[in-house]
Each structure stands twice: as C-alpha cells, then as structure tokens.
Design a protein around this motif. Sequence first.
Motif, PDB file in Angstrom:
ATOM      1  N   UNK A 107       0.789  -1.196  -0.054  1.00 32.68           N
ATOM      2  CA  UNK A 107      -0.178  -0.164  -0.075  1.00 32.68           C
ATOM      3  C   UNK A 107       0.835   1.213  -0.022  1.00 32.68           C
ATOM      4  N   UNK A 108       0.209   2.516  -0.717  1.00 26.00           N
ATOM      5  CA  UNK A 108       0.984   3.676  -0.515  1.00 26.00           C
ATOM      6  C   UNK A 108       0.408   4.401   0.493  1.00 26.00           C
ATOM      7  N   UNK A 109       1.294   4.940   1.488  1.00 28.19           N
ATOM      8  CA  UNK A 109       0.850   5.909   2.470  1.00 28.19           C
ATOM      9  C   UNK A 109       0.016   6.981   2.282  1.00 28.19           C
ATOM     10  N   UNK A 110      -1.070   7.100   2.958  1.00 29.27           N
ATOM     11  CA  UNK A 110      -1.485   8.291   3.077  1.00 29.27           C
ATOM     12  C   UNK A 110      -2.866   8.282   1.705  1.00 29.27           C
ATOM     13  N   UNK A 111      -2.886   7.066   0.989  1.00 32.96           N
ATOM     14  CA  UNK A 111      -3.856   7.074  -0.073  1.00 32.96           C
ATOM     15  C   UNK A 111      -5.317   7.059   0.215  1.00 32.96           C
ATOM     16  N   UNK A 112      -5.481   6.545   1.708  1.00 31.75           N
ATOM     17  CA  UNK A 112      -6.756   6.467   2.041  1.00 31.75           C
ATOM     18  C   UNK A 112      -7.358   7.561   2.649  1.00 31.75           C
ATOM     19  N   UNK A 113      -6.621   8.656   2.686  1.00 32.27           N
ATOM     20  CA  UNK A 113      -7.035   9.933   3.651  1.00 32.27           C
ATOM     21  C   UNK A 113      -8.358  10.516   2.858  1.00 32.27           C
ATOM     22  N   UNK A 114      -8.328  10.598   1.654  1.00 30.18           N
ATOM     23  CA  UNK A 114      -9.473  11.484   1.019  1.00 30.18           C
ATOM     24  C   UNK A 114     -10.587  10.263   0.446  1.00 30.18           C
ATOM     25  N   UNK A 115     -10.487   9.307   0.816  1.00 30.16           N
ATOM     26  CA  UNK A 115     -11.456   8.375   0.382  1.00 30.16           C
ATOM     27  C   UNK A 115     -13.024   8.519   0.843  1.00 30.16           C
ATOM     28  N   UNK A 116     -13.882   8.219  -0.047  1.00 30.16           N
ATOM     29  CA  UNK A 116     -15.294   8.276   0.405  1.00 30.16           C
ATOM     30  C   UNK A 116     -15.514   7.484   1.354  1.00 30.16           C
ATOM     31  N   UNK A 117     -16.199   7.513   2.768  1.00 27.91           N
ATOM     32  CA  UNK A 117     -16.496   6.671   3.546  1.00 27.91           C
ATOM     33  C   UNK A 117     -17.572   5.549   3.144  1.00 27.91           C
ATOM     34  N   UNK A 118     -18.406   6.088   2.228  1.00 28.15           N
ATOM     35  CA  UNK A 118     -19.509   5.155   1.823  1.00 28.15           C
ATOM     36  C   UNK A 118     -18.850   3.989   0.662  1.00 28.15           C
ATOM     37  N   UNK A 119     -17.976   4.619   0.012  1.00 30.22           N
ATOM     38  CA  UNK A 119     -17.071   3.877  -1.054  1.00 30.22           C
ATOM     39  C   UNK A 119     -16.415   2.842  -0.245  1.00 30.22           C
ATOM     40  N   UNK A 120     -15.617   3.151   0.774  1.00 28.85           N
ATOM     41  CA  UNK A 120     -14.818   2.253   1.540  1.00 28.85           C
ATOM     42  C   UNK A 120     -15.397   1.159   2.269  1.00 28.85           C
ATOM     43  N   UNK A 121     -16.775   1.391   2.727  1.00 32.42           N
ATOM     44  CA  UNK A 121     -17.607   0.438   3.523  1.00 32.42           C
ATOM     45  C   UNK A 121     -18.269  -0.478   2.346  1.00 32.42           C
ATOM     46  N   UNK A 122     -18.607   0.029   1.215  1.00 37.59           N
ATOM     47  CA  UNK A 122     -19.215  -0.916   0.050  1.00 37.59           C
ATOM     48  C   UNK A 122     -18.187  -1.792  -0.430  1.00 37.59           C
ATOM     49  N   UNK A 123     -16.895  -1.302  -0.554  1.00 39.69           N
ATOM     50  CA  UNK A 123     -15.743  -2.285  -1.180  1.00 39.69           C
ATOM     51  C   UNK A 123     -15.529  -3.355  -0.213  1.00 39.69           C
ATOM     52  N   UNK A 124     -15.427  -2.542   1.157  1.00 43.80           N
ATOM     53  CA  UNK A 124     -15.352  -3.764   2.220  1.00 43.80           C
ATOM     54  C   UNK A 124     -16.434  -4.960   2.560  1.00 43.80           C
ATOM     55  N   UNK A 125     -17.853  -4.391   2.261  1.00 46.67           N
ATOM     56  CA  UNK A 125     -18.792  -5.254   2.310  1.00 46.67           C
ATOM     57  C   UNK A 125     -18.881  -6.361   1.114  1.00 46.67           C
ATOM     58  N   UNK A 126     -18.547  -5.872   0.069  1.00 41.08           N
ATOM     59  CA  UNK A 126     -18.254  -6.870  -1.262  1.00 41.08           C
ATOM     60  C   UNK A 126     -17.344  -8.095  -0.765  1.00 41.08           C
ATOM     61  N   UNK A 127     -16.367  -7.685  -0.283  1.00 40.05           N
ATOM     62  CA  UNK A 127     -15.339  -8.462   0.055  1.00 40.05           C
ATOM     63  C   UNK A 127     -15.421  -9.396   1.076  1.00 40.05           C
ATOM     64  N   UNK A 128     -16.255  -8.898   2.156  1.00 42.37           N
ATOM     65  CA  UNK A 128     -16.694  -9.735   3.376  1.00 42.37           C
ATOM     66  C   UNK A 128     -17.711 -10.607   3.190  1.00 42.37           C
TER      67      UNK A 128
END
Length: 215
Positions: free
Chosen positions: A78-99
């Motif tokens: 991973x590249x440090x700091x990349x997730x700081x500007x991520x949309x929380x809804x997009x993060x949760x959605x991507x995680x939910x798909x994997x889980x």
Amino acid sequence: MVNQMQQLQEQVRQQQGRIEELQHQLQQLEDKNKAQYVDLDSRIGRLEGGNAGGAAGAAPTTSAAAPTTSSSAAAGNPTQGQGSNADPASVQAAYDVAFKALRGGDYAAASRDFRSFVQQYPNESLTPNAYYWLGESYYVTMNYPVALEAFQQLLKQFPQSEKAPDALLKVGYSQYELKQVDAAKATLTEVGAKYPGTNAANLAKERLQRIQSVN
C-alpha cells in the motif's frame, strides 16, 4: 465533543470486528457440518454401491479452490496516505463486497476483493480488518505462505489494531502448517505474553499444548 465522537467511532469499529468474527466462526461451523454431511453421504453411497453391484454412486465431494495469487501481491504494497481522501461510503461498500464473498465461502473472490481493498484503501479504519480476512481467505484454502504474509503485514502496518492478537495467533498457526515448528512455538508463546486474558491467548495456549504433545 471531538473526543466523544472518536470514542464512539472506536466503539463502533470494535463492535463491527466482534460481529465479523462471530459471523466467520458461524460460517466455518456451517462449512464443517456440510463437509461432515458430504463425507457421511459418500460413505453411505459406497456401501450401497457395494451391496447393489455398484448401482449407487458415491456422493460428489466439494472443496474450495485455493487462490493462486503470489505472496508478494497479497500484501498489497500500500501507498501511505492514499486512503485519507476516500469516500467513507465507498470504503464501506468495497469492504462489504469482500466480506460477503468470504461469508459465502467464495474464498478466491474474497482474497481478490480484500487484496484490492488494501491496495486502494491502505490507511482506512477497516484496513486492518481487511488484511486479517485476506489472510483468513488464504488460510482456509491452505495457502499458508500467502496467509502468513497477510497476517504479518497487518502486524507490521497496524500493530495497535484490535485484530493484532488474532493476526499474531494466525501467524503461529500458519508457521506450524508450514512445518516451522520452533517459530510457531515462539509465536504462540508471544501471543500469551503480549495479549494475556484474550481469546487469542487462550487459543494459543491450547494449540501450543497440542504441538508440544506431538513434538
């Protein structure tokens, strides 16, 4: 107010982690029961086949296909700091798909999706969980070298994560499966010393006793 919000967010993350662990344990139990049923049905089929001149065939067996991705790709780099500007809804959605894939027993898809998650979101609150379940998706398919690397990456990048005790436990499990017995013993001992009183420490103690009884 800010501190209260941070505490509340941390409590929510902890609860989500506990829920995920329970869901995964339930899925593992269901998979085990299915495997036992298939094995029993297969044996009955063979017995019937023997008694009836082979008319009854054995029931088919199923197994999860192990992901074939290389260990270097599993860690994600991973590249440090990349997730700081991520949309929380997009993060949760991507995680939910994997889980969801993990819960459904599609371990190849789960490993692919969790690996994609840690690459795209290397510093989010869900990233430690994603590394843990990435490791689990490989561990359950007996791809122990890649599982080991994922668990170690979690510990390296997020040593204070709530998933750290379980990740260290699974490092020990993976080392043992890879015939690294001395390393496994040392790791399992470390779990008990570093996280006393936790479920991970109790499981480490039990596994260590079993290892010592046969080695």
